[in-house]
Design a protein around this motif. Structure first.
Motif, PDB file in Angstrom:
ATOM      1  N   THR A   1      -3.788  10.460   8.666  1.00  0.00           N
ATOM      2  CA  THR A   1      -2.376  10.610   9.006  1.00  0.00           C
ATOM      3  C   THR A   1      -2.095   9.950  10.338  1.00  0.00           C
ATOM      4  O   THR A   1      -2.984   9.800  11.177  1.00  0.00           O
ATOM      5  N   GLY A   2      -0.858   9.561  10.498  1.00  0.00           N
ATOM      6  CA  GLY A   2      -0.416   8.950  11.739  1.00  0.00           C
ATOM      7  C   GLY A   2       1.034   8.537  11.596  1.00  0.00           C
ATOM      8  O   GLY A   2       1.685   8.851  10.597  1.00  0.00           O
ATOM      9  N   TRP A   3       1.535   7.817  12.586  1.00  0.00           N
ATOM     10  CA  TRP A   3       2.951   7.476  12.657  1.00  0.00           C
ATOM     11  C   TRP A   3       3.172   5.977  12.488  1.00  0.00           C
ATOM     12  O   TRP A   3       2.434   5.173  13.049  1.00  0.00           O
ATOM     13  N   VAL A   4       4.187   5.639  11.705  1.00  0.00           N
ATOM     14  CA  VAL A   4       4.557   4.255  11.430  1.00  0.00           C
ATOM     15  C   VAL A   4       6.052   4.117  11.682  1.00  0.00           C
ATOM     16  O   VAL A   4       6.834   5.005  11.320  1.00  0.00           O
ATOM     17  N   LEU A   5       6.452   3.004  12.267  1.00  0.00           N
ATOM     18  CA  LEU A   5       7.866   2.719  12.459  1.00  0.00           C
ATOM     19  C   LEU A   5       8.522   2.529  11.094  1.00  0.00           C
ATOM     20  O   LEU A   5       7.993   1.825  10.240  1.00  0.00           O
ATOM     21  N   GLN A   6       9.662   3.158  10.897  1.00  0.00           N
ATOM     22  CA  GLN A   6      10.356   3.164   9.606  1.00  0.00           C
ATOM     23  C   GLN A   6      10.625   1.756   9.079  1.00  0.00           C
ATOM     24  O   GLN A   6      10.575   1.518   7.874  1.00  0.00           O
ATOM     25  N   SER A   7      10.866   0.790   9.960  1.00  0.00           N
ATOM     26  CA  SER A   7      11.191  -0.572   9.518  1.00  0.00           C
ATOM     27  C   SER A   7      10.020  -1.271   8.818  1.00  0.00           C
ATOM     28  O   SER A   7      10.222  -2.287   8.158  1.00  0.00           O
ATOM     29  N   PHE A   8       8.799  -0.743   8.927  1.00  0.00           N
ATOM     30  CA  PHE A   8       7.640  -1.311   8.230  1.00  0.00           C
ATOM     31  C   PHE A   8       7.424  -0.697   6.856  1.00  0.00           C
ATOM     32  O   PHE A   8       6.472  -1.038   6.158  1.00  0.00           O
ATOM     33  N   LEU A   9       8.306   0.242   6.462  1.00  0.00           N
ATOM     34  CA  LEU A   9       8.162   0.950   5.191  1.00  0.00           C
ATOM     35  C   LEU A   9       9.260   0.547   4.218  1.00  0.00           C
ATOM     36  O   LEU A   9      10.376   0.244   4.617  1.00  0.00           O
ATOM     37  N   SER A  10       8.924   0.588   2.947  1.00  0.00           N
ATOM     38  CA  SER A  10       9.860   0.247   1.883  1.00  0.00           C
ATOM     39  C   SER A  10       9.955   1.412   0.905  1.00  0.00           C
ATOM     40  O   SER A  10       8.976   2.131   0.691  1.00  0.00           O
ATOM     41  N   GLY A  11      11.100   1.565   0.281  1.00  0.00           N
ATOM     42  CA  GLY A  11      11.275   2.579  -0.755  1.00  0.00           C
ATOM     43  C   GLY A  11      10.668   2.166  -2.088  1.00  0.00           C
ATOM     44  O   GLY A  11      10.650   2.943  -3.036  1.00  0.00           O
ATOM     45  N   ARG A  12      10.152   0.925  -2.169  1.00  0.00           N
ATOM     46  CA  ARG A  12       9.506   0.444  -3.395  1.00  0.00           C
ATOM     47  C   ARG A  12       8.312   1.323  -3.719  1.00  0.00           C
ATOM     48  O   ARG A  12       7.471   1.582  -2.866  1.00  0.00           O
TER      49      ARG A  12
ATOM     50  N   LEU B   1       0.841  -1.194   0.000  1.00  0.00           N
ATOM     51  CA  LEU B   1       0.000   0.000   0.000  1.00  0.00           C
ATOM     52  C   LEU B   1       0.882   1.252   0.000  1.00  0.00           C
ATOM     53  O   LEU B   1       1.780   1.378   0.830  1.00  0.00           O
ATOM     54  N   PRO B   2       0.650   2.186  -0.929  1.00  0.00           N
ATOM     55  CA  PRO B   2       1.462   3.408  -0.935  1.00  0.00           C
ATOM     56  C   PRO B   2       1.050   4.363   0.185  1.00  0.00           C
ATOM     57  O   PRO B   2      -0.131   4.489   0.506  1.00  0.00           O
ATOM     58  N   LEU B   3       2.040   5.009   0.781  1.00  0.00           N
ATOM     59  CA  LEU B   3       1.833   6.039   1.789  1.00  0.00           C
ATOM     60  C   LEU B   3       2.774   7.192   1.475  1.00  0.00           C
ATOM     61  O   LEU B   3       3.832   6.992   0.883  1.00  0.00           O
ATOM     62  N   GLU B   4       2.408   8.369   1.915  1.00  0.00           N
ATOM     63  CA  GLU B   4       3.254   9.542   1.724  1.00  0.00           C
ATOM     64  C   GLU B   4       3.860   9.934   3.063  1.00  0.00           C
ATOM     65  O   GLU B   4       3.128  10.184   4.022  1.00  0.00           O
ATOM     66  N   ILE B   5       5.180   9.971   3.136  1.00  0.00           N
ATOM     67  CA  ILE B   5       5.857  10.456   4.347  1.00  0.00           C
ATOM     68  C   ILE B   5       5.804  11.976   4.327  1.00  0.00           C
ATOM     69  O   ILE B   5       6.228  12.609   3.361  1.00  0.00           O
ATOM     70  N   VAL B   6       5.272  12.544   5.421  1.00  0.00           N
ATOM     71  CA  VAL B   6       5.156  14.001   5.510  1.00  0.00           C
ATOM     72  C   VAL B   6       6.018  14.592   6.621  1.00  0.00           C
ATOM     73  O   VAL B   6       6.190  15.807   6.693  1.00  0.00           O
ATOM     74  N   GLN B   7       6.554  13.721   7.511  1.00  0.00           N
ATOM     75  CA  GLN B   7       7.408  14.189   8.597  1.00  0.00           C
ATOM     76  C   GLN B   7       8.198  13.011   9.147  1.00  0.00           C
ATOM     77  O   GLN B   7       7.771  11.854   9.024  1.00  0.00           O
ATOM     78  N   GLU B   8       9.351  13.293   9.756  1.00  0.00           N
ATOM     79  CA  GLU B   8      10.166  12.252  10.368  1.00  0.00           C
ATOM     80  C   GLU B   8      10.525  12.644  11.795  1.00  0.00           C
ATOM     81  O   GLU B   8      10.716  13.819  12.079  1.00  0.00           O
ATOM     82  N   PHE B   9      10.592  11.633  12.667  1.00  0.00           N
ATOM     83  CA  PHE B   9      11.061  11.831  14.028  1.00  0.00           C
ATOM     84  C   PHE B   9      11.775  10.554  14.447  1.00  0.00           C
ATOM     85  O   PHE B   9      11.135   9.508  14.612  1.00  0.00           O
ATOM     86  N   GLU B  10      13.081  10.622  14.597  1.00  0.00           N
ATOM     87  CA  GLU B  10      13.908   9.470  14.924  1.00  0.00           C
ATOM     88  C   GLU B  10      13.580   8.328  13.960  1.00  0.00           C
ATOM     89  O   GLU B  10      13.690   8.503  12.757  1.00  0.00           O
ATOM     90  N   SER B  11      13.159   7.157  14.451  1.00  0.00           N
ATOM     91  CA  SER B  11      12.862   6.030  13.561  1.00  0.00           C
ATOM     92  C   SER B  11      11.383   5.958  13.180  1.00  0.00           C
ATOM     93  O   SER B  11      10.931   4.970  12.603  1.00  0.00           O
ATOM     94  N   TRP B  12      10.640   7.013  13.452  1.00  0.00           N
ATOM     95  CA  TRP B  12       9.214   7.067  13.140  1.00  0.00           C
ATOM     96  C   TRP B  12       8.954   7.987  11.965  1.00  0.00           C
ATOM     97  O   TRP B  12       9.634   9.005  11.792  1.00  0.00           O
ATOM     98  N   ARG B  13       7.951   7.640  11.146  1.00  0.00           N
ATOM     99  CA  ARG B  13       7.578   8.441   9.991  1.00  0.00           C
ATOM    100  C   ARG B  13       6.100   8.780  10.083  1.00  0.00           C
ATOM    101  O   ARG B  13       5.253   7.898  10.257  1.00  0.00           O
ATOM    102  N   LYS B  14       5.812  10.083   9.988  1.00  0.00           N
ATOM    103  CA  LYS B  14       4.416  10.506   9.919  1.00  0.00           C
ATOM    104  C   LYS B  14       3.997  10.343   8.463  1.00  0.00           C
ATOM    105  O   LYS B  14       4.641  10.869   7.561  1.00  0.00           O
ATOM    106  N   VAL B  15       2.915   9.573   8.259  1.00  0.00           N
ATOM    107  CA  VAL B  15       2.483   9.265   6.904  1.00  0.00           C
ATOM    108  C   VAL B  15       1.042   9.706   6.687  1.00  0.00           C
ATOM    109  O   VAL B  15       0.280   9.916   7.632  1.00  0.00           O
TER     110      VAL B  15
END
Length: 185
Positions: free
Chosen positions: A97-108, A76-90
């Motif tokens: 909108t909300g926060w996801v741990l970076q390790s669950f996201l792919s650059g694909r 599923l595509p998501l848009e990163i709109v902010q970063e905080f340490e290892s968390w990404r606001k998507v």
């Protein structure tokens, strides 16, 4: 070659974790206010996709924050709109909108086909994927609004995509997961 037109349909995209949560209004892909480079050194905003079939969207950047949504669709595509340490606001295609741990996201890079046209009470429209970057070209397959496509390339007008075993071209304006006019090599 079998010339029958095929139709591919979307699978479950996300589930509300909060009872009675209203679905946000779908958004077309447009860059959020750009803050330039982020802590990761990558530009914000940018599109990514989910690595897993179950990802919690949290109300803040940490596991102590409650889960607002549960995504249940890898790719599923998501848009990163902010970063905080290892968390990404998507932000998703519906505007949640909300926060996801970076390790669950792919650059694909992936994209949703016409997610703003998908309505629960009506049959979603069919969108053709063409053999070349022209509306006059042969139709490879028809897909329903809401299907996830893998982005191969985009020239600002057309994107070369793959959906299941089918590869072809779809107009970029019909995708959520690529910015208007964006080129992808």
């Amino acid at each position: 070659m079998d010339r029958k037109k095929r139709t591919l349909v979307p699978a479950l995209i996300c589930a509300a974790a909060i009872a009675g949560a209203a679905a946000p209004t779908p958004l077309r892909a447009q860059p959020a206010e750009s803050s330039g480079l982020s802590g990761s050194g990558l530009p914000v905003p940018r599109f990514v996709s989910l690595k897993s079939d179950r990802v919690n969207l949290r109300n803040g950047p940490g596991t102590d924050y409650p889960t607002g949504w549960v995504y249940r669709r890898a790719g599923l595509p998501l848009e990163i709109v902010q970063e905080f340490e290892s968390w990404r606001k998507v932000r998703d295609s519906e505007g949640a909108t909300g926060w996801v741990l970076q390790s669950f996201l792919s650059g694909r890079r992936t994209a949703l086909v016409l997610p703003w046209e998908r309505k629960a009470s009506t049959k979603p429209p069919l969108v053709p994927i063409h053999a070349s970057d022209s509306e006059r070209s042969h139709i490879v397959v028809n897909v329903e609004a809401g299907v996830i496509a893998d982005l191969r390339t985009c020239d600002g007008r057309w994107c070369r995509v793959t959906v299941d075993a089918y590869t072809g071209y779809i107009e970029q304006k019909k995708l959520w997961g690529a910015y208007e006019g964006e080129t992808i090599k």
